[in-house]
Design a protein around this motif. Structure first.
Motif, PDB file in Angstrom:
ATOM      1  N   MET A 113       5.523  12.234  -1.392  1.00 12.62           N
ATOM      2  CA  MET A 113       4.969  13.345  -0.637  1.00 12.62           C
ATOM      3  C   MET A 113       3.487  13.471  -0.959  1.00 12.62           C
ATOM      4  O   MET A 113       3.040  13.146  -2.063  1.00 12.62           O
ATOM      5  N   ALA A 114       2.732  13.972   0.019  1.00 14.22           N
ATOM      6  CA  ALA A 114       1.365  14.420  -0.212  1.00 14.22           C
ATOM      7  C   ALA A 114       1.345  15.918   0.060  1.00 14.22           C
ATOM      8  O   ALA A 114       2.155  16.429   0.841  1.00 14.22           O
ATOM      9  N   TYR A 115       0.408  16.619  -0.567  1.00 15.78           N
ATOM     10  CA  TYR A 115       0.324  18.065  -0.409  1.00 15.78           C
ATOM     11  C   TYR A 115      -1.060  18.433   0.122  1.00 15.78           C
ATOM     12  O   TYR A 115      -2.070  18.113  -0.501  1.00 15.78           O
ATOM     13  N   LEU A 116      -1.071  19.077   1.270  1.00 14.87           N
ATOM     14  CA  LEU A 116      -2.310  19.481   1.938  1.00 14.87           C
ATOM     15  C   LEU A 116      -2.542  20.956   1.647  1.00 14.87           C
ATOM     16  O   LEU A 116      -1.720  21.810   2.018  1.00 14.87           O
ATOM     17  N   VAL A 117      -3.657  21.257   0.985  1.00 12.53           N
ATOM     18  CA  VAL A 117      -3.933  22.620   0.529  1.00 12.53           C
ATOM     19  C   VAL A 117      -5.399  22.943   0.767  1.00 12.53           C
ATOM     20  O   VAL A 117      -6.276  22.337   0.149  1.00 12.53           O
ATOM     21  N   ASP A 118      -5.689  23.860   1.683  1.00 13.32           N
ATOM     22  CA  ASP A 118      -7.037  24.421   1.814  1.00 13.32           C
ATOM     23  C   ASP A 118      -8.111  23.341   1.958  1.00 13.32           C
ATOM     24  O   ASP A 118      -9.110  23.334   1.246  1.00 13.32           O
ATOM     25  N   GLY A 119      -7.892  22.398   2.863  1.00 11.31           N
ATOM     26  CA  GLY A 119      -8.888  21.363   3.110  1.00 11.31           C
ATOM     27  C   GLY A 119      -8.919  20.255   2.081  1.00 11.31           C
ATOM     28  O   GLY A 119      -9.876  19.465   2.042  1.00 11.31           O
ATOM     29  N   ALA A 120      -7.888  20.181   1.260  1.00 12.59           N
ATOM     30  CA  ALA A 120      -7.773  19.108   0.265  1.00 12.59           C
ATOM     31  C   ALA A 120      -6.372  18.523   0.351  1.00 12.59           C
ATOM     32  O   ALA A 120      -5.410  19.233   0.660  1.00 12.59           O
ATOM     33  N   VAL A 121      -6.254  17.227   0.071  1.00  7.65           N
ATOM     34  CA  VAL A 121      -4.945  16.586   0.095  1.00  7.65           C
ATOM     35  C   VAL A 121      -4.739  15.839  -1.216  1.00  7.65           C
ATOM     36  O   VAL A 121      -5.617  15.125  -1.701  1.00  7.65           O
ATOM     37  N   PHE A 122      -3.569  16.050  -1.801  1.00  3.57           N
ATOM     38  CA  PHE A 122      -3.182  15.437  -3.070  1.00  3.57           C
ATOM     39  C   PHE A 122      -2.188  14.336  -2.722  1.00  3.57           C
ATOM     40  O   PHE A 122      -1.069  14.605  -2.292  1.00  3.57           O
ATOM     41  N   VAL A 123      -2.622  13.073  -2.867  1.00  6.89           N
ATOM     42  CA  VAL A 123      -1.927  11.955  -2.230  1.00  6.89           C
ATOM     43  C   VAL A 123      -1.008  11.177  -3.162  1.00  6.89           C
ATOM     44  O   VAL A 123      -0.402  10.191  -2.739  1.00  6.89           O
ATOM     45  N   GLY A 124      -0.886  11.594  -4.421  1.00  7.99           N
ATOM     46  CA  GLY A 124      -0.026  10.843  -5.322  1.00  7.99           C
ATOM     47  C   GLY A 124      -0.492   9.408  -5.454  1.00  7.99           C
ATOM     48  O   GLY A 124      -1.678   9.131  -5.642  1.00  7.99           O
ATOM     49  N   ASP A 125       0.448   8.453  -5.313  1.00  4.08           N
ATOM     50  CA  ASP A 125       0.125   7.033  -5.471  1.00  4.08           C
ATOM     51  C   ASP A 125      -0.077   6.318  -4.138  1.00  4.08           C
ATOM     52  O   ASP A 125      -0.170   5.091  -4.111  1.00  4.08           O
ATOM     53  N   THR A 126      -0.113   7.046  -3.032  1.00  4.38           N
ATOM     54  CA  THR A 126      -0.226   6.384  -1.732  1.00  4.38           C
ATOM     55  C   THR A 126      -1.582   5.710  -1.562  1.00  4.38           C
ATOM     56  O   THR A 126      -1.667   4.585  -1.064  1.00  4.38           O
ATOM     57  N   LEU A 127      -2.632   6.374  -1.969  1.00  2.68           N
ATOM     58  CA  LEU A 127      -3.985   5.818  -1.933  1.00  2.68           C
ATOM     59  C   LEU A 127      -4.643   6.016  -3.290  1.00  2.68           C
ATOM     60  O   LEU A 127      -4.398   7.012  -3.973  1.00  2.68           O
ATOM     61  N   PHE A 128      -5.500   5.041  -3.646  1.00  2.00           N
ATOM     62  CA  PHE A 128      -6.321   5.170  -4.834  1.00  2.00           C
ATOM     63  C   PHE A 128      -7.782   5.352  -4.399  1.00  2.00           C
ATOM     64  O   PHE A 128      -8.063   5.510  -3.212  1.00  2.00           O
ATOM     65  N   MET A 129      -8.687   5.345  -5.354  1.00  2.00           N
ATOM     66  CA  MET A 129     -10.103   5.432  -5.013  1.00  2.00           C
ATOM     67  C   MET A 129     -10.482   4.240  -4.129  1.00  2.00           C
ATOM     68  O   MET A 129      -9.835   3.179  -4.184  1.00  2.00           O
ATOM     69  N   PRO A 130     -11.525   4.379  -3.298  1.00  2.00           N
ATOM     70  CA  PRO A 130     -11.834   3.324  -2.325  1.00  2.00           C
ATOM     71  C   PRO A 130     -12.003   1.935  -2.918  1.00  2.00           C
ATOM     72  O   PRO A 130     -11.616   0.941  -2.285  1.00  2.00           O
ATOM     73  N   ASP A 131     -12.545   1.825  -4.125  1.00  2.00           N
ATOM     74  CA  ASP A 131     -12.755   0.495  -4.711  1.00  2.00           C
ATOM     75  C   ASP A 131     -11.526  -0.037  -5.434  1.00  2.00           C
ATOM     76  O   ASP A 131     -11.557  -1.139  -5.985  1.00  2.00           O
TER      77      ASP A 131
END
Length: 293
Positions: A152-170
């Motif tokens: 699951m990801a959690y969308l809160v007040d213009g922010a999303v907490f994505v767990g392990d689905t995505l990492f930092m861009p690099d």
């Protein structure tokens, strides 16, 4: 529009995990995301250093914890959700597909008959697109399978907490070769997250920084779409899946997967003590991983 929440990150340099405290500034209500229980594999001892930092922060700022949110049943660290609940209260929650993960690992570990793979170890199981609240702030739970079937990801007040689905861009994206994982599903989940407004702040659960860069955990949807090495807009599904499957075939089994899963599918509770009063973790032999030549 002015943000109604603050986000405080806590980085564990032993497991490269980032936990978060999200606060509704008007009501001082809070949610904790992906908390860590310290575990020394060599001695089999648990510690609460990381969890106690969260407790100290909550108490110092006079917060009321409403939620302890897990993005999924982690394979790289143990959850301290139950310990935190004992000290701070709040409801432990995860996605409703955790039952699929529980069924898989109850069989793998031959868990006790009393362990029911029905999600009742958690206080709440989120459905996809379910709305909930942190104080007066609306939040939304988004199903993003692929790394596991239950992420699951959690969308809160213009922010999303994505767990392990995505990492930092690099760094890119998470592996998709765990039981129930699927690279095609992971691609679709990444695109769902990246369809959010470009200015959406994104908080990742782990960072494995390249040499020369300090750990980081906040980015934006726009930055990911432009620069993520696995998920930028120019990379299509077929290319991603081919890359992900080839890369996953080379990866070692995570160091803490066997102990962590047994705890995390129980919402951070250790296995029930046996007749000597001691809790035990199981190590299934010759079952997971690749056979060595």
């Amino acid at each position: 529009m002015t943000a109604r929440t603050t986000v405080q990150a806590f980085f564990d340099d032993k497991t490269w995990t980032v936990s978060y405290v999200i606060v509704d500034t008007a009501t001082r209500s809070a949610a904790i995301v992906d908390p860590v229980l310290d575990f020394d594999f060599k001695s089999g001892r648990t510690h609460t250093l990381q969890a106690d930092k969260l407790i100290a922060h909550v108490r110092e700022h006079g917060l009321t914890v409403q939620w302890i949110l897990e993005t999924h049943a982690h394979a790289d660290h143990l959850s301290s959700a139950r310990y935190l609940q004992q000290h701070l209260g709040g409801r432990i929650a995860i996605g409703e597909r955790i039952t699929q993960v529980q069924q898989t690992f109850k069989k793998l570990f031959n868990l006790e008959r009393g362990f029911l793979p029905d999600g009742t170890q958690f206080d709440h199981l989120f459905q996809d697109d379910e709305v909930f609240h942190i104080g007066g702030v609306e939040a939304r739970a988004l199903l993003v399978p692929g790394h596991t079937p239950a992420d699951m990801a959690y969308l809160v007040d213009g922010a999303v907490f994505v767990g392990d689905t995505l990492f930092m861009p690099d760094v890119g994206s998470a592996r998709a070769d765990f039981p129930g994982g699927d690279a095609h599903a992971l691609y679709a989940s990444m695109r769902r997250i990246l369809a959010l407004p470009p200015e959406t702040r994104m908080f990742v659960c782990h960072d494995y920084p390249p040499a020369g860069r300090a750990p980081a955990w906040e980015t934006t949807v726009a930055a990911q779409r432009a620069h993520n090495i696995h998920a930028r807009d120019s990379i299509g599904e077929a290319e991603f899946v081919q890359m992900r499957q080839a890369r996953d075939a080379t990866l070692d089994v995570p160091t803490l997967i066997l102990p962590s899963i047994q705890v995390n599918i129980r919402a951070g509770q250790l296995p029930p003590p046996e007749d000597d009063g001691v809790s035990y973790l199981k190590i299934p032999l010759n079952v997971i991983g690749r056979a060595q030549p």
